[in-house]
Design a protein around this motif. Structure first.
Motif, short mmCIF file in Angstrom:
data_model
loop_
_atom_site.label_atom_id
_atom_site.label_comp_id
_atom_site.label_asym_id
_atom_site.label_seq_id
_atom_site.Cartn_x
_atom_site.Cartn_y
_atom_site.Cartn_z
N SER A 196 0.60 15.19 4.21
CA SER A 196 1.05 14.47 3.01
C SER A 196 2.07 13.41 3.38
O SER A 196 2.08 12.31 2.81
CB SER A 196 1.70 15.40 1.99
N PHE A 197 2.93 13.76 4.31
CA PHE A 197 3.96 12.81 4.74
C PHE A 197 3.32 11.56 5.34
O PHE A 197 3.66 10.43 4.99
CB PHE A 197 4.89 13.47 5.77
N ILE A 198 2.37 11.77 6.23
CA ILE A 198 1.75 10.61 6.89
C ILE A 198 0.95 9.80 5.86
O ILE A 198 0.94 8.57 5.89
CB ILE A 198 0.86 11.06 8.08
N ARG A 199 0.35 10.50 4.91
CA ARG A 199 -0.40 9.79 3.87
C ARG A 199 0.54 8.97 2.97
O ARG A 199 0.24 7.84 2.58
CB ARG A 199 -1.19 10.78 3.00
N MET A 200 1.71 9.55 2.69
CA MET A 200 2.72 8.82 1.91
C MET A 200 3.10 7.51 2.60
O MET A 200 3.20 6.46 1.98
CB MET A 200 3.97 9.69 1.83
N ALA A 201 3.32 7.62 3.91
CA ALA A 201 3.71 6.44 4.69
C ALA A 201 2.57 5.41 4.68
O ALA A 201 2.78 4.21 4.47
CB ALA A 201 4.05 6.85 6.12
N TYR A 202 1.36 5.91 4.87
CA TYR A 202 0.17 5.04 4.89
C TYR A 202 0.02 4.33 3.54
O TYR A 202 -0.21 3.12 3.48
CB TYR A 202 -1.05 5.91 5.21
N ASN A 203 0.19 5.08 2.48
CA ASN A 203 0.02 4.50 1.15
C ASN A 203 1.17 3.55 0.78
O ASN A 203 0.96 2.59 0.05
CB ASN A 203 -0.11 5.59 0.09
N ALA A 204 2.37 3.84 1.29
CA ALA A 204 3.50 2.93 1.02
C ALA A 204 3.16 1.54 1.56
O ALA A 204 3.42 0.53 0.92
CB ALA A 204 4.77 3.47 1.67
N LYS A 205 2.55 1.54 2.72
CA LYS A 205 2.16 0.28 3.36
C LYS A 205 1.05 -0.41 2.56
O LYS A 205 1.10 -1.62 2.32
CB LYS A 205 1.66 0.59 4.77
N ARG A 206 0.06 0.37 2.14
CA ARG A 206 -1.05 -0.20 1.38
C ARG A 206 -0.54 -0.77 0.06
O ARG A 206 -0.95 -1.85 -0.36
CB ARG A 206 -2.12 0.86 1.11
N LYS A 207 0.33 -0.02 -0.58
CA LYS A 207 0.87 -0.45 -1.87
C LYS A 207 1.59 -1.78 -1.73
O LYS A 207 1.42 -2.70 -2.54
CB LYS A 207 1.84 0.61 -2.40
N ALA A 208 2.39 -1.90 -0.65
CA ALA A 208 3.15 -3.13 -0.43
C ALA A 208 2.21 -4.32 -0.22
O ALA A 208 2.55 -5.45 -0.52
CB ALA A 208 4.08 -2.95 0.77
N ARG A 209 1.03 -4.04 0.29
CA ARG A 209 0.05 -5.11 0.50
C ARG A 209 -0.82 -5.34 -0.72
O ARG A 209 -1.77 -6.12 -0.69
CB ARG A 209 -0.86 -4.76 1.69
#
Lengths: 251, 480
Positions: free
Chosen positions: A97-110
């Motif tokens: 979940s942590f790694i997915r959170m980080a991945y999604n934070a990046k996607r969201k910013a884009r």
């Protein structure tokens, strides 16, 4: 990609980085070596915006932006990744979940849509193979109960998922046995691309036989005292840092 | 740890601090036998209730305020409290449409829609404003299923036999100072009765709101489940922001007969006082206890305590029936200058009784958080078992956490297990999240969520999300 100019930085009242300049171009691998306390780890913390460090002079340009104006999370989203020397444990927070959170934070910013748990599971299981980690690591709490080597592999796993532009590896080889070192180094090599740059901080040239750098820098007392090719690392291994330390203080 | 960062994270202010402009009818301040009689008369109570109150009042006069909890506060002047305050209503209401629109707006603002069109999915609500119950939804539908869910003031008239039988049977007025006070002056609360072999078809819920400055709230909740009956009940609490302290001294009694299951959840978010000076806020001095009287009965307490200047309560289980089960799941969060002394008591009397205690204390700011728990295995409790886990989390370095477990075993075949841990949220952890592109607010919410998982999963689904958000809000900084 990254231009550091005459950087001065301190923690509490102590100046650690003292007039450091360094340029890293896209796709290059730079090794940063130096004795204990020379400021290697501090450099990685300053680049990523750790709140304990204050910058008192100089500038850092990253991808045409003033890096020092950016928050730590903005820097991360802009593609700067730090593989920590001592990755922290986060009890109760699931690793996947942590790694997915980080991945999604990046996607969201884009401006991209977030990836759900199901799709992410497929994505990460591919990346797991790269670091030869078991699925079981994903269901545990972040770094909790991981061995030193497992923590380091977990860092590389995150790097593989987050696909940074500039990866800073802070003593990724410390505390690794020879097999773990090989796995980590091979994973890093597979992640090398023509655009992705690396700053590899290490004490030992041994790592550099696996991850072959384009440039080797020697850091002493907060700045780079010598830069050269692969052979500089070998010379340091043979002669130690003393001759460079003496040279530095003579300047 | 950098003070600034922690302050940013923990500095968020209370959202429910507004006062509603509703005319209220109140008694003069102070407590006397006359006030007790007036409350009883106001409610047209039958003789037995007046007797109940007077007995409690006279006993209360002989008691002194307890001083053993690990909290500090100035002496309470019991003559400066209003013991009855109610929204003024001219006539008896037949439907929600007749409720003062300002009152309905208040509940809307709190996120508690009372109008049936906008109801929470399958949740019946009893709303208590200051001292009286203003609206109970789904009453008819529940009654058709055999479940009684109504204000206790109504139950006194409509089901006097049940009230007489059970009121004070779990928490007698002699139990403690505040229980005696409550028995003397309580004005309303919820009453739930689930008859034999009935599974209550929906979640029941009560929302408490103290609105009038200087008034106390003394509600009384009584829940009875007959053999094989099941019910799940949730209470939510908020209060406006005043500089003076308000006293909330409630009593909750649960009775579970053979094979019955009562699940009681609380999400408490009373006003905690001014974050900087500590002025004002609710004193939450509550007695909650459940009695498993029948075989295989089960009572489960889940509490999310986030508000109040001082929280002082120990939802407990008396396990009388053989093989009965008691559970206590708690998250108590204190921030700024809040103080909490909370925990549970598990008293094992029957054979093969089992209890589980999971307590998660989170302290931030300059707050003080104490877990106090008693596990008592009586001589008769053959083969009884308890498992206790107390975890504390510290955020910043100006707060404190204390764990005070009392274990009293008088039966050699009983077993007791205790685990405890303390965790500190460090700046390094928060930086780790940031370095991965995750904002500190989200990081904090994730860490807390992980820490509280074992408790959150016990909440009814509809409220688990609410609780997660509430804790997040309590610790988040309002500016990104």
């Amino acid at each position: 990609m990254l231009q550091i100019n005459n950087l001065i930085a301190q923690i509490e009242d102590q100046t650690i980085i003292n007039g450091l300049s360094l340029t890293i171009n896209p796709g290059e691998v730079h090794a940063i070596m130096g004795p204990n306390g020379s400021g290697k780890s501090t450099l990685s913390k300053v680049l990523t915006g750790h709140p304990h460090y204050t910058v008192n002079g100089g500038s850092i340009q990253y991808d045409g932006q003033d890096l020092l104006e950016m928050d730590p999370e903005e820097r991360a989203i802009a593609g700067i990744f730090l593989a920590f020397q001592y990755p922290v444990e986060i009890p109760g927070v699931n690793n996947e979940s942590f790694i997915r959170m980080a991945y999604n934070a990046k996607r969201k910013a884009r401006g991209e849509s977030e990836v759900d748990a199901f799709d992410f599971a497929q994505l990460i299981s591919e990346k797991l193979k790269l670091v030869e980690m078991d699925e079981e690591f994903l269901s545990r709490s972040v770094n909790q109960g991981f061995s030193g080597g497992e923590k380091k592999r977990n860092e590389i796993l995150q790097m593989a998922v987050l696909e940074p532009k500039l990866a800073i590896l802070d003593e990724i080889d410390s505390g690794l046995d020879i097999d773990a070192l090989r796995i980590v180094a091979e994973a890093v090599n597979k992640l090398r691309t023509p655009d992705r740059s690396f700053a590899v901080i290490t004490h030992y040239q041994r790592l550099l036989t696996y991850i072959v750098p384009d440039v080797v820098h020697i850091m002493v007392e907060g700045r780079i005292v010598r830069s050269g090719g692969r052979e500089l690392a070998l010379e340091v291994e043979e002669r130690g840092y003393d001759w460079l330390t003496v040279a530095a203080s003579a300047e | 740890m950098s003070q600034k960062l922690i302050e940013d994270i923990t500095g968020r202010e209370y959202q429910y601090g507004f006062t509603s402009d509703i005319e209220s009818e109140a008694f003069p301040r102070g407590l006397s036998e006359d006030i007790v009689r007036m409350i009883s008369a106001k409610k047209n109570e039958p003789e037995f209730m007046l007797e109940f109150r007077l007995k409690a009042y006279r006993h209360w006069l002989t008691l002194t305020q307890p001083v053993w909890p690990n909290v500090t506060y100035p002496d309470i002047n019991f003559q400066n409290i209003q013991y009855y305050s109610a929204p003024k209503q001219v006539k008896k209401l037949n439907s929600l449409d007749e409720v003062d629109p300002e009152l309905l707006r208040t509940f809307e603002k709190l996120g508690i829609p009372l109008s049936e069109q906008k109801k929470l999915a399958n949740v019946a609500v009893d709303a208590i404003f200051d001292s009286v119950s203003v609206a109970t939804t789904f009453k008819k539908k529940l009654f058709a299923a055999g479940v009684i869910f109504c204000p206790i003031s109504e139950a006194v008239h409509e089901f006097p036999e049940l009230v007489k039988k059970y009121l004070g049977s779990v928490v007698p007025h002699t139990d403690n100072y505040y229980a005696a006070l409550n028995a003397a002056v309580f004005s309303d609360g919820s009453f739930v009765f689930v008859p034999k072999d009935t599974i209550c078809p929906m979640e029941l819920s009560t929302y408490f709101r103290i609105n009038t400055e200087g008034s106390g709230q003394f509600e009384r909740t009584l829940i009875v489940c007959e053999d094989n009956a099941h019910v799940s009940y949730l209470e939510g609490c908020t209060a406006p922001q005043f500089d003076t302290n308000q006293l909330h001294a409630a009593v909750v009694e649960l009775v579970a007969h053979e094979n019955a299951v009562i699940k009681y959840s609380t999400v408490q978010n009373w006003y905690a006082g001014d974050p900087k000076t500590g002025k004002g806020g609710i004193y939450n001095f509550v007695t909650k206890r459940g009695k498993c009287v029948g075989r295989k009965a089960k009572i489960s307490w889940t509490q999310i305590e986030t508000g109040s200047a001082i929280t002082w309560k120990y939802p407990s289980c008396i396990l009388i029936g053989d093989d009965s089960v008691g559970e206590f799941y708690s998250v108590a969060l204190t921030n700024h200058r809040q103080q909490a002394d909370t925990g549970t008591k598990m008293v094992h009397i029957g054979k093969g009784t089992r209890s589980t205690i999971i307590s998660k204390g989170i302290s931030a700011g300059k707050s003080n958080n104490t877990y106090r728990g008693l596990v008592q295995m009586n001589k008769s409790a053959h083969g009884a078992h308890n498992f206790t886990q107390c975890d504390s989390m510290l955020i910043g370095d100006r707060c404190s956490a204390t764990t005070l477990p009392y274990i009293d075993v008088r039966n050699g075949t009983a077993s007791v297990g205790h685990e405890a841990s303390t965790l500190k949220v460090t700046e390094e952890q928060l930086f780790f999240f940031q370095q991965r592109g995750i904002r500190t607010e989200d990081a904090m919410a994730t860490i807390i969520n992980g820490f509280c998982q074992d408790v959150f999963k016990e909440l009814p689904t509809e409220f688990a999300v609410e609780a997660t958000q509430l804790l997040g809000l309590k610790l988040e900084n309002s500016v990104g």
